[in-house]
Design a protein around this motif. Structure first.
Motif, PDB file in Angstrom:
ATOM      1  N   GLN A   6       0.815  -1.208   0.000  1.00  9.33           N
ATOM      2  CA  GLN A   6       0.000   0.000   0.000  1.00  9.33           C
ATOM      3  C   GLN A   6       0.851   1.261   0.000  1.00  9.33           C
ATOM      4  N   PHE A   7       1.965   1.206   0.733  1.00 11.17           N
ATOM      5  CA  PHE A   7       2.819   2.386   0.832  1.00 11.17           C
ATOM      6  C   PHE A   7       4.091   2.249   0.003  1.00 11.17           C
ATOM      7  N   ALA A   8       4.109   1.329  -0.943  1.00 10.39           N
ATOM      8  CA  ALA A   8       5.270   1.198  -1.829  1.00 10.39           C
ATOM      9  C   ALA A   8       5.342   2.410  -2.756  1.00 10.39           C
ATOM     10  N   THR A   9       6.506   2.980  -2.901  1.00  9.00           N
ATOM     11  CA  THR A   9       6.677   4.195  -3.695  1.00  9.00           C
ATOM     12  C   THR A   9       7.105   3.839  -5.108  1.00  9.00           C
ATOM     13  N   TRP A  10       6.883   4.783  -6.006  1.00  5.15           N
ATOM     14  CA  TRP A  10       7.383   4.670  -7.374  1.00  5.15           C
ATOM     15  C   TRP A  10       8.271   5.863  -7.662  1.00  5.15           C
ATOM     16  N   PRO A  11       9.429   5.642  -8.250  1.00  4.49           N
ATOM     17  CA  PRO A  11      10.103   4.370  -8.529  1.00  4.49           C
ATOM     18  C   PRO A  11      10.545   3.680  -7.230  1.00  4.49           C
ATOM     19  N   ILE A  12      10.728   2.377  -7.299  1.00  3.20           N
ATOM     20  CA  ILE A  12      11.106   1.616  -6.114  1.00  3.20           C
ATOM     21  C   ILE A  12      12.503   2.043  -5.667  1.00  3.20           C
ATOM     22  N   GLY A  13      12.627   2.320  -4.388  1.00  5.35           N
ATOM     23  CA  GLY A  13      13.911   2.730  -3.839  1.00  5.35           C
ATOM     24  C   GLY A  13      14.100   4.224  -3.736  1.00  5.35           C
ATOM     25  N   ILE A  14      13.157   5.006  -4.298  1.00  3.02           N
ATOM     26  CA  ILE A  14      13.230   6.470  -4.233  1.00  3.02           C
ATOM     27  C   ILE A  14      12.323   6.951  -3.100  1.00  3.02           C
ATOM     28  N   ASN A  15      12.686   8.042  -2.468  1.00  2.00           N
ATOM     29  CA  ASN A  15      11.899   8.585  -1.370  1.00  2.00           C
ATOM     30  C   ASN A  15      10.458   8.877  -1.799  1.00  2.00           C
ATOM     31  N   ARG A  16       9.576   8.821  -0.819  1.00  2.00           N
ATOM     32  CA  ARG A  16       8.178   9.150  -1.069  1.00  2.00           C
ATOM     33  C   ARG A  16       8.034  10.628  -1.436  1.00  2.00           C
ATOM     34  N   PRO A  17       6.994  10.987  -2.203  1.00  2.00           N
ATOM     35  CA  PRO A  17       6.785  12.409  -2.525  1.00  2.00           C
ATOM     36  C   PRO A  17       6.566  13.233  -1.263  1.00  2.00           C
ATOM     37  N   PHE A  18       6.899  14.491  -1.376  1.00  2.00           N
ATOM     38  CA  PHE A  18       6.737  15.414  -0.252  1.00  2.00           C
ATOM     39  C   PHE A  18       5.260  15.569   0.092  1.00  2.00           C
ATOM     40  N   GLN A  19       4.944  15.441   1.392  1.00  2.91           N
ATOM     41  CA  GLN A  19       3.575  15.575   1.864  1.00  2.91           C
ATOM     42  C   GLN A  19       3.408  16.930   2.559  1.00  2.91           C
ATOM     43  N   PRO A  20       2.675  17.848   1.964  1.00  2.89           N
ATOM     44  CA  PRO A  20       2.509  19.172   2.585  1.00  2.89           C
ATOM     45  C   PRO A  20       1.637  19.101   3.829  1.00  2.89           C
ATOM     46  N   LYS A  21       1.980  19.908   4.804  1.00  2.05           N
ATOM     47  CA  LYS A  21       1.197  19.993   6.042  1.00  2.05           C
ATOM     48  C   LYS A  21       0.177  21.133   5.989  1.00  2.05           C
ATOM     49  N   THR A  22       0.484  22.175   5.247  1.00  5.13           N
ATOM     50  CA  THR A  22      -0.435  23.312   5.119  1.00  5.13           C
ATOM     51  C   THR A  22      -0.573  23.658   3.635  1.00  5.13           C
ATOM     52  N   ARG A  23      -1.478  24.533   3.333  1.00  3.74           N
ATOM     53  CA  ARG A  23      -1.716  24.945   1.952  1.00  3.74           C
ATOM     54  C   ARG A  23      -0.524  25.692   1.368  1.00  3.74           C
ATOM     55  N   PHE A  24       0.289  26.291   2.237  1.00  6.60           N
ATOM     56  CA  PHE A  24       1.438  27.056   1.756  1.00  6.60           C
ATOM     57  C   PHE A  24       2.620  26.168   1.391  1.00  6.60           C
ATOM     58  N   GLU A  25       2.556  24.898   1.751  1.00  7.01           N
ATOM     59  CA  GLU A  25       3.645  23.977   1.449  1.00  7.01           C
ATOM     60  C   GLU A  25       3.395  23.145   0.202  1.00  7.01           C
ATOM     61  N   VAL A  26       2.269  23.348  -0.464  1.00  3.85           N
ATOM     62  CA  VAL A  26       1.960  22.586  -1.667  1.00  3.85           C
ATOM     63  C   VAL A  26       2.927  22.989  -2.777  1.00  3.85           C
ATOM     64  N   LEU A  27       3.569  21.996  -3.386  1.00  2.00           N
ATOM     65  CA  LEU A  27       4.540  22.262  -4.444  1.00  2.00           C
ATOM     66  C   LEU A  27       3.815  22.610  -5.742  1.00  2.00           C
ATOM     67  N   ARG A  28       4.326  23.571  -6.454  1.00  2.00           N
ATOM     68  CA  ARG A  28       3.686  24.070  -7.668  1.00  2.00           C
ATOM     69  C   ARG A  28       4.160  23.282  -8.889  1.00  2.00           C
ATOM     70  N   TRP A  29       3.229  22.941  -9.753  1.00  2.00           N
ATOM     71  CA  TRP A  29       3.552  22.331 -11.037  1.00  2.00           C
ATOM     72  C   TRP A  29       3.642  23.435 -12.088  1.00  2.00           C
ATOM     73  N   ASP A  30       4.696  23.387 -12.917  1.00  2.00           N
ATOM     74  CA  ASP A  30       4.872  24.351 -14.009  1.00  2.00           C
ATOM     75  C   ASP A  30       4.426  23.703 -15.321  1.00  2.00           C
ATOM     76  N   TYR A  31       3.666  24.446 -16.098  1.00  2.00           N
ATOM     77  CA  TYR A  31       3.151  23.941 -17.370  1.00  2.00           C
ATOM     78  C   TYR A  31       4.088  24.364 -18.496  1.00  2.00           C
ATOM     79  N   PHE A  32       4.300  23.458 -19.461  1.00  2.00           N
ATOM     80  CA  PHE A  32       5.183  23.774 -20.590  1.00  2.00           C
ATOM     81  C   PHE A  32       4.732  22.992 -21.817  1.00  2.00           C
ATOM     82  N   THR A  33       5.149  23.504 -22.967  1.00  2.00           N
ATOM     83  CA  THR A  33       4.980  22.808 -24.238  1.00  2.00           C
ATOM     84  C   THR A  33       6.362  22.567 -24.828  1.00  2.00           C
ATOM     85  N   GLU A  34       6.410  22.219 -26.106  1.00  2.51           N
ATOM     86  CA  GLU A  34       7.708  21.930 -26.718  1.00  2.51           C
ATOM     87  C   GLU A  34       8.524  23.188 -26.979  1.00  2.51           C
ATOM     88  N   ASP A  35       7.914  24.354 -26.987  1.00  4.68           N
ATOM     89  CA  ASP A  35       8.660  25.573 -27.290  1.00  4.68           C
ATOM     90  C   ASP A  35       8.415  26.713 -26.303  1.00  4.68           C
TER      91      ASP A  35
END
Length: 768
Positions: A363-392
């Protein structure tokens, strides 16, 4: 009945009572009791004690009795004494404790492996260079030893010349040099010829599994030809290892070996010396570790070699030319990469199997195997931002723009990620399907500090079957570029004792800020005897320079300097006058550079800067000659009328959020050495001949970026603070520099909340 009952009760205790009685009786018969006084014994008693002890008689002493020592007098040595304190003589200077430069020296810590390459004048610029390119970056220390050499020494190589081409003499001088210079710095010493390829990773792995206290002479054993010497020596063609303890035992006998042992081969001579004086033979295996080697034949196809001895070898010999050396390095690097991937797969399989046996299952196995689990934010200010991009294009820019062109390392990163995604998809579905990329529909990425850079790609793909039929579909893939192992980068040794030359350029608008600058600087430098020299640089335009004799615009500043020189007689504040209609950093620095030695440490300051010892020490530590330049980001105070709402501002700039910000748009302050500036300025000279305007449009920061290979260290500096001031932006500078200056003025007015409150108050006043 009573006697029988009493007898039955006493019978079990009878043997115990008889044993105790017998024990006391035997002990009294075998021991003679002697009464000893606590004080000194009488002459008669002392004589009787000596007779008993000398005659071998046994004597017993009471536990609380104490024999007087030979120098005691009635036990007076046991009485407490008061030792009077004698203060040290003021005429005697106490010895100063000399500390080692590095803590590893005091603790006796040593590096693992020292490598010595035996080369010659004819192969120094060919095979030795190939050895350095394949081995030099993997070992702690690599030194080349030769009898004679040409005038030109290859760059980046430490070459020791003995001045004689005799093989035995060179070997003797090599071992002697190692004993004189490196015996206390390394645990293992590896000697090899320059026509031998060495896998540095495997040699380091070998010595890491061997005990450093062993007298070890390890390599390929060879029999002596002729003579009466028994044992075997190590053939130098495949290299050999020697422990530090073995060389220390050999050191006092090295001169005798040179005079007494005759041999035609240097490795055989060294082997005879080691065997004769340390009785240690060359071995191929020790403590379960084997020294593996491979002998190369002529016309061997290295890419098709399947021999396990070749794949597992530490060294390969003989190498005929540098091209073969590079091919060997490529092949061994491929072996190491394959072995690493196999080990990773094995570890991932073990992790997966062990996770299935845990209480939570997979249940708690991470992907990829052997890599640390993703960061779990505790508050709304700790949520990591995703950046959007295209090919250019990328839709999150550094300067705050909503959209900018994808270029440089970002474009390379996106192209690499899409290429890896296609490779993995083809690896999974071939030979049934062949996957081709049509376009990138959506791309997202974010940096997770616990694991690395994560990507989510929506790829429009073309699927081609084995029969040639094709179809199009969109598939989402997830990728991760994990953080690699943290490495410690070795840095040159620096101290806080270097003298720093502070250069303060002044123009006409800067005059009113000089008094405050000198007041702060005097408190932190003049009164504390700071190892720094302040130099003023007065910048006149051509018209002002003509009026100097009648009306010197910097006359009041010069009078202020003279006042401080009278107040602090031991301090001298030099100043230099420059006439120019376009004051640029590079033109001004050209004048300063010629007036100072090449080893001078410069700090280009601003008149609003509040200097202190803490910052000056960081300037010294972060600036490394021929290695690194330092451009601090100062803390800029906001406009006091906006930040403090009409209240009197504090005397100094406070390091709080509502008082100011770190001004990342200003690159005026800089710490660098004169030699580094001159080297970059020399590389810039050719472009200046073609276009002299770059001297005015470029600043020192851009010059180091473009014309120097030094590390440019740019970091926030909390100890360097400036009060608010509206900068005069020079339109003659480059468009980028002018834009940064305008941006700094705008963002330096106040924080967003303060500016919003100001607008709100203005609207309220206008509405009423």
């Amino acid at each position: 009945m009573r006697p029988s009952m009493l007898l039955s009760l006493v019978r079990p205790v009878g043997p115990v009572a008889v044993g105790i009685s017998l024990g006391f009786t035997l002990s009294l018969l075998s021991v003679t009791w002697v009464e000893e006084p606590c004080g000194a014994p009488s002459p008669g008693m002392e004589e009787s004690l000596q007779q008993q002890q000398g005659g071998g008689g046994n004597a017993a002493r009471k536990p609380n009795s104490v024999l007087a020592g030979p120098g005691s007098d009635n036990g007076e040595s046991w009485e407490p004494r008061i030792v009077p304190y004698k203060p040290p003589s003021p005429q005697v200077t106490p010895k100063k404790t000399v500390r080692a430069r590095y803590i590893s020296t005091e603790l006796g810590m040593r590096e693992h492996l020292f490598a010595a390459v035996l080369t010659s004048k004819t192969t120094l610029n060919t095979l030795a260079v190939a050895v350095n390119r394949t081995l030099g970056h993997r070992l702690e220390k690599l030194v080349y030893f030769t009898g004679m050499r040409s005038r030109k020494v290859p760059h980046g190589m430490t070459v020791i010349t003995h001045g004689d081409d005799r093989p035995i003499w060179n070997m003797y001088q090599t071992v002697k040099y190692i004993l004189d210079h490196y015996i206390n710095e390394f645990d293992w010493f590896y000697l090899v010829q320059d026509d031998t390829y060495t896998d540095a990773h495997r040699i380091q792995g070998l010595v890491s599994h061997l005990s450093i206290d062993t007298d070890l002479y390890m390599g390929r054993p060879e029999e002596f030809i002729g003579g009466d010497t028994e044992g075997r020596y190590c053939y130098s063609g495949f290299g050999y290892l020697m422990s530090r303890s073995l060389l220390i035992k050999l050191q006092p006998h090295l001169e005798n070996c040179r005079n007494d042992i005759l041999s035609a081969k240097p490795d055989e001579w060294l082997g005879r010396c080691i065997i004769d004086y340390t009785n240690v033979n060359c071995v191929e295996e020790h403590q379960g570790m084997q020294y593996r080697y491979f002998e190369l034949g002529k016309n061997m196809d290295l890419e098709r070699m399947s021999d396990l001895r070749f794949k597992n070898a530490f060294t390969a010999h003989p190498v005929l030319d540098p091209i073969q050396m590079y091919r060997l390095h490529k092949q061994f690097a491929r072996f190491e990469l394959e072995r690493t991937y196999e080990e990773i797969q094995h570890l991932q399989l073990e992790i997966q199997n062990s996770s299935a046996l845990s209480a939570d299952g997979n249940q708690f196995a991470t992907w990829p195997i052997g890599i640390n689990r993703p960061f779990q934010p505790k508050t709304r200010f700790e949520v990591l931002r995703w950046d959007y991009f295209t090919e250019d294009q990328v839709y999150c820019c550094v300067d705050g723009s909503p959209k900018c062109e994808l270029r440089g390392v970002d474009m390379t990163d996106v192209a690499d990620v899409m290429e890896v995604a296609l490779e993995e998809l083809n690896k999974k579905y071939q030979p049934v399907l062949h996957v081709r990329k049509q376009q990138l529909v959506n791309g997202y990425r974010r940096f997770d500090p616990t694991r690395g850079m994560e990507y989510t790609l929506d790829l429009q793909l073309e699927l081609v079957t084995q029969k040639g039929h094709s179809s199009s579909l969109t598939k989402r893939v997830h990728l991760l570029r994990p953080l690699s192992e943290v490495e410690i980068i070795p840095m040159p040794y620096v101290t806080e004792a270097n003298r720093i030359n502070i250069i303060l350029p002044l123009t006409v608008p800067d005059r009113e800020y000089v008094a405050h600058f000198l007041e702060v600087y005097a408190a932190s430098a003049f009164e504390t005897s700071e190892n720094a020299l302040l130099t003023f640089l007065f910048i006149y335009d051509p018209f002002e320079a003509q009026q100097v004799s009648q009306n010197d615009i910097f006359g009041q500043v010069k009078a202020k300097i003279a006042e401080y020189e009278r107040k602090y007689p031991e301090v001298k504040i030099p100043w230099i006058s420059v006439k120019t209609d376009a004051p640029s950093q590079i033109k001004i620095m050209d004048i300063i550079s010629k007036k100072h030695p090449v080893d001078t440490l410069f700090f280009i300051a601003g008149v609003n800067s509040e200097l202190n010892t803490e910052f000056l020490n960081r300037c010294r530590m972060n600036t490394i000659n021929s290695w690194q330049v330092f451009f601090p980001i100062h803390f800029q105070g906001y406009n006091p009328s906006i930040a403090y709402h009409g209240q009197p501002p504090p005397a100094t700039v406070e390091l709080v959020r509502d008082a100011g910000r770190f001004d990342r748009d200003v690159f005026d302050e800089a710490c660098f050495y004169n030699a580094d500036y001159m080297a970059a300025r020399t590389k810039m000279a050719l472009d200046v001949q073609e276009n002299e305007e770059i001297l005015e449009t470029m600043d020192i920061f851009d010059m180091f970026i473009k014309y120097s290979s030094l590390h440019v260290f740019r970091a926030v500096e909390p100890a360097l603070r400036q009060k608010y001031r509206q900068h005069n932006c020079n339109p003659r500078l480059s468009e980028e520099i002018y834009h940064r200056c305008v941006q700094s003025n705008l963002e330096g007015l106040g924080s967003r909340s303060q500016l919003a409150m100001l607008l709100f108050e203005q609207e309220q006043s206008n509405s009423t």
